[in-house]
Design an enzyme around this catalytic site. Structure first.
Site, PDB file in Angstrom:
ATOM      1  CB  ALA A  84      -0.884   0.002   1.238  1.00  0.00           C
ATOM      2  N   GLY A 129       0.668  -5.070   0.827  1.00  0.00           N
ATOM      3  CA  GLY A 129      -0.525  -5.144  -0.017  1.00  0.00           C
ATOM      4  C   GLY A 129      -0.253  -5.778  -1.376  1.00  0.00           C
ATOM      5  CD  GLU A 132      -2.366  -7.721   2.723  1.00  0.00           C
ATOM      6  OE1 GLU A 132      -2.026  -6.544   2.495  1.00  0.00           O
ATOM      7  OE2 GLU A 132      -3.111  -8.039   3.654  1.00  0.00           O
ATOM      8  CD  GLU A 152       1.698  -5.860   5.738  1.00  0.00           C
ATOM      9  OE1 GLU A 152       2.525  -6.752   6.034  1.00  0.00           O
ATOM     10  OE2 GLU A 152       1.029  -5.893   4.694  1.00  0.00           O
TER      11      GLU A 152
HETATM   12  N1  DAK Z   1       4.598   3.253  -0.541  1.00  0.00           N
HETATM   13  C1  DAK Z   1       4.970   4.443  -1.049  1.00  0.00           C
HETATM   14  N2  DAK Z   1       6.096   4.629  -1.749  1.00  0.00           N
HETATM   15  C2  DAK Z   1       6.897   3.562  -1.921  1.00  0.00           C
HETATM   16  C3  DAK Z   1       6.576   2.289  -1.382  1.00  0.00           C
HETATM   17  C4  DAK Z   1       5.357   2.154  -0.684  1.00  0.00           C
HETATM   18  N3  DAK Z   1       4.933   1.008  -0.192  1.00  0.00           N
HETATM   19  N4  DAK Z   1       7.580   1.439  -1.715  1.00  0.00           N
HETATM   20  C5  DAK Z   1       8.478   2.150  -2.408  1.00  0.00           C
HETATM   21  N5  DAK Z   1       8.069   3.421  -2.545  1.00  0.00           N
HETATM   22  C6  DAK Z   1       8.733   4.506  -3.234  1.00  0.00           C
HETATM   23  C7  DAK Z   1       9.920   5.011  -2.444  1.00  0.00           C
HETATM   24  O1  DAK Z   1       9.508   5.897  -1.443  1.00  0.00           O
HETATM   25  C8  DAK Z   1      10.726   5.664  -3.550  1.00  0.00           C
HETATM   26  O2  DAK Z   1      10.134   6.890  -3.892  1.00  0.00           O
HETATM   27  P1  DAK Z   1      10.962   8.291  -3.707  1.00  0.00           P
HETATM   28  O3  DAK Z   1      11.247   8.380  -2.253  1.00  0.00           O
HETATM   29  O4  DAK Z   1      12.178   8.093  -4.560  1.00  0.00           O
HETATM   30  O5  DAK Z   1      10.021   9.326  -4.232  1.00  0.00           O
HETATM   31  C9  DAK Z   1      10.502   4.752  -4.743  1.00  0.00           C
HETATM   32  O6  DAK Z   1       9.297   4.028  -4.450  1.00  0.00           O
HETATM   33  C10 DAK Z   1      11.622   3.738  -4.949  1.00  0.00           C
HETATM   34  O7  DAK Z   1      11.828   3.067  -3.730  1.00  0.00           O
HETATM   35  P2  DAK Z   1      13.255   2.902  -3.054  1.00  0.00           P
HETATM   36  O8  DAK Z   1      14.145   4.047  -3.409  1.00  0.00           O
HETATM   37  O9  DAK Z   1      13.029   2.638  -1.601  1.00  0.00           O
HETATM   38  O10 DAK Z   1      13.796   1.629  -3.804  1.00  0.00           O
HETATM   39  P3  DAK Z   1      14.803   0.526  -3.240  1.00  0.00           P
HETATM   40  O11 DAK Z   1      15.150  -0.338  -4.403  1.00  0.00           O
HETATM   41  O12 DAK Z   1      15.932   1.189  -2.494  1.00  0.00           O
HETATM   42  O13 DAK Z   1      13.959  -0.326  -2.186  1.00  0.00           O
HETATM   43  C11 DAK Z   1      12.034  -1.534  -1.415  1.00  0.00           C
HETATM   44  C12 DAK Z   1      12.886  -1.076  -2.631  1.00  0.00           C
HETATM   45  C13 DAK Z   1      10.787  -2.221  -1.956  1.00  0.00           C
HETATM   46  C14 DAK Z   1      12.839  -2.520  -0.566  1.00  0.00           C
HETATM   47  C15 DAK Z   1      11.691  -0.273  -0.558  1.00  0.00           C
HETATM   48  O14 DAK Z   1      11.109   0.696  -1.440  1.00  0.00           O
HETATM   49  C16 DAK Z   1      10.721  -0.564   0.527  1.00  0.00           C
HETATM   50  O15 DAK Z   1      11.067  -1.096   1.587  1.00  0.00           O
HETATM   51  N6  DAK Z   1       9.467  -0.193   0.278  1.00  0.00           N
HETATM   52  C17 DAK Z   1       8.436  -0.323   1.282  1.00  0.00           C
HETATM   53  C18 DAK Z   1       7.990  -1.748   1.366  1.00  0.00           C
HETATM   54  C19 DAK Z   1       6.904  -1.841   2.351  1.00  0.00           C
HETATM   55  O16 DAK Z   1       7.107  -1.721   3.544  1.00  0.00           O
HETATM   56  N7  DAK Z   1       5.725  -1.907   1.808  1.00  0.00           N
HETATM   57  C20 DAK Z   1       4.518  -1.665   2.550  1.00  0.00           C
HETATM   58  C21 DAK Z   1       4.137  -2.852   3.311  1.00  0.00           C
HETATM   59  S1  DAK Z   1       2.901  -2.401   4.401  1.00  0.00           S
HETATM   60  C22 DAK Z   1      -3.886   0.382   5.149  1.00  0.00           C
HETATM   61  C23 DAK Z   1      -4.061  -0.756   4.395  1.00  0.00           C
HETATM   62  C24 DAK Z   1      -2.989  -1.473   4.015  1.00  0.00           C
HETATM   63  C25 DAK Z   1      -1.737  -1.086   4.369  1.00  0.00           C
HETATM   64  C26 DAK Z   1      -1.542   0.074   5.120  1.00  0.00           C
HETATM   65  C27 DAK Z   1      -2.611   0.795   5.522  1.00  0.00           C
HETATM   66  N8  DAK Z   1      -5.004   1.079   5.550  1.00  0.00           N
HETATM   67  C28 DAK Z   1      -6.278   0.622   5.186  1.00  0.00           C
HETATM   68  C29 DAK Z   1      -4.868   2.289   6.343  1.00  0.00           C
HETATM   69  C30 DAK Z   1      -0.674  -1.867   3.897  1.00  0.00           C
HETATM   70  C31 DAK Z   1       0.499  -1.691   4.247  1.00  0.00           C
HETATM   71  C32 DAK Z   1       1.547  -2.319   3.502  1.00  0.00           C
HETATM   72  O17 DAK Z   1       1.449  -2.732   2.353  1.00  0.00           O
END
Ligand code: DAK
Length: 277
Positions: A84, A129, A132, A152
């Site tokens: 997400a 997400g 998922e 998460e």
């Molecule tokens: N959201 C927003 N932006 C994201 C993102 C994400 N999930 N994942 C990556 N990006 C963005 C980064 O911020 C970056 O953008 P800029 O900062 O350059 O503008 C761009 O994509 C490239 O990412 P990286 O520079 O970080 O690239 P790397 O190769 O260094 O790293 C990575 C790739 C996938 C390991 C890293 O980006 C990362 O850890 N991303 C986050 C992974 C993550 O934690 N995903 C979310 C899981 S939690 C909700 C419902 C559902 C959810 C939440 C709330 N509600 C109903 C309220 C779900 C939550 C999740 O999915």
């Protein structure tokens, strides 16, 4: 001349398709290729993308009667869907979070219950997400560079789009709990060993493989295919509705200080300092 709002409705009625900003819908030999198209954000599912996915599975997919099935993939070489959109969730309260979790679950139920094959072509990161979304599809084809995870807990929340239930269905309770508690990522080969993915293919070939499978299924009896989906899903209709529990507990986590800290820390590119509050 039509006012913009009427023009939009007119277009929707006539083409059955709204103007998508973040989804690309293509027909490839009778198979719909649905691409999540936010490459700069690694195809993270922001609100707009969820609205479009909801529209697609409500208004478009069911009306494409001749389509053999759907392949869902992510734009670019690096990511299927990296979760997400975390940046949109900073400052969200419990009620809003639960509403969004429920909406996400509803979309993913539409995918899971769709009577024709839907295959995730996982071409890179499938996190949170994104994992998922892939798990809601009927099958998963992983590129050898694919990475799966439910990170998460790093943000102070739990999976909110059905992940706590479907990960157990796919890999078993012990491994699912390990993945959800540690937030660890696993590669394509390990995911295949666990039963999370059906096939691992060379990078760049996941859509091709998914299309081959849908083409084969297209030669079988359509009613029977729909019933396979229905019966397979019926197996998991437990007495306790784990999905509702997930919405409740997702709301609790989303209301915590830890979630605010986790989401802010991600946006600010620093390590989160959790207080357990
Ligand atoms: N959201 C927003 N932006 C994201 C993102 C994400 N999930 N994942 C990556 N990006 C963005 C980064 O911020 C970056 O953008 P800029 O900062 O350059 O503008 C761009 O994509 C490239 O990412 P990286 O520079 O970080 O690239 P790397 O190769 O260094 O790293 C990575 C790739 C996938 C390991 C890293 O980006 C990362 O850890 N991303 C986050 C992974 C993550 O934690 N995903 C979310 C899981 S939690 C909700 C419902 C559902 C959810 C939440 C709330 N509600 C109903 C309220 C779900 C939550 C999740 O999915």
């Amino acid at each position: 001349m039509l006012l913009p709002i009427f023009a939009a409705n007119f277009k929707k009625i006539n083409n059955n398709i709204m103007d998508y900003k973040n989804l690309e819908v293509k027909n490839s030999s009778g198979i719909i290729i649905l691409t999540i198209n936010r490459e700069k954000a690694l195809n993270a599912l922001n609100d707009q993308t969820m609205i479009e996915l909801h529209d697609f599975f409500t208004n478009v997919a069911p009306r494409r009667k001749k389509a053999k099935g759907i392949v869902i993939t992510g734009a670019g070489e690096k990511s299927f869907v990296a979760g997400a959109d975390i940046k949109e969730f900073v400052g969200m309260d419990e009620k809003a979070a639960m509403k969004l979790a429920k909406r996400g679950q509803d979309i993913f139920f539409m995918i899971e219950r769709f009577p024709k094959p839907i295959i995730a072509a996982v071409n890179g990161f499938a996190l949170g997400g994104g994992c998922e979304l892939a798990m809601a599809c009927h099958m998963r084809i992983a590129s050898e560079k694919a990475r799966f995870g439910q990170p998460e807990v790093n943000l102070g929340i739990i999976p909110g789009y059905g992940g706590t239930q479907r990960l157990i269905q796919h890999v078993g309770k012990g491994k699912a709990i390990e993945l959800m508690m540690t937030g660890d990522m696993i590669g394509a080969a390990e995911a295949k060993g666990l039963g999370l993915v059906n096939h691992v293919v060379p990078h760049g070939e996941s859509v091709k493989k998914a299309k081959e499978i849908i083409k084969k299924i297209g030669t079988k009896a359509p009613i029977a295919i729909g019933k396979v989906v229905e019966c397979a899903n019926a197996y998991f209709n437990g007495v306790i509705d784990g999905y509702s529990v997930e919405v409740e507990e997702f709301g609790t986590c989303a209301n915590s200080e830890d979630f605010k800290e986790g989401a802010s820390a991600f946006a600010e590119r620093r390590a989160a300092k959790f207080q357990g509050k």
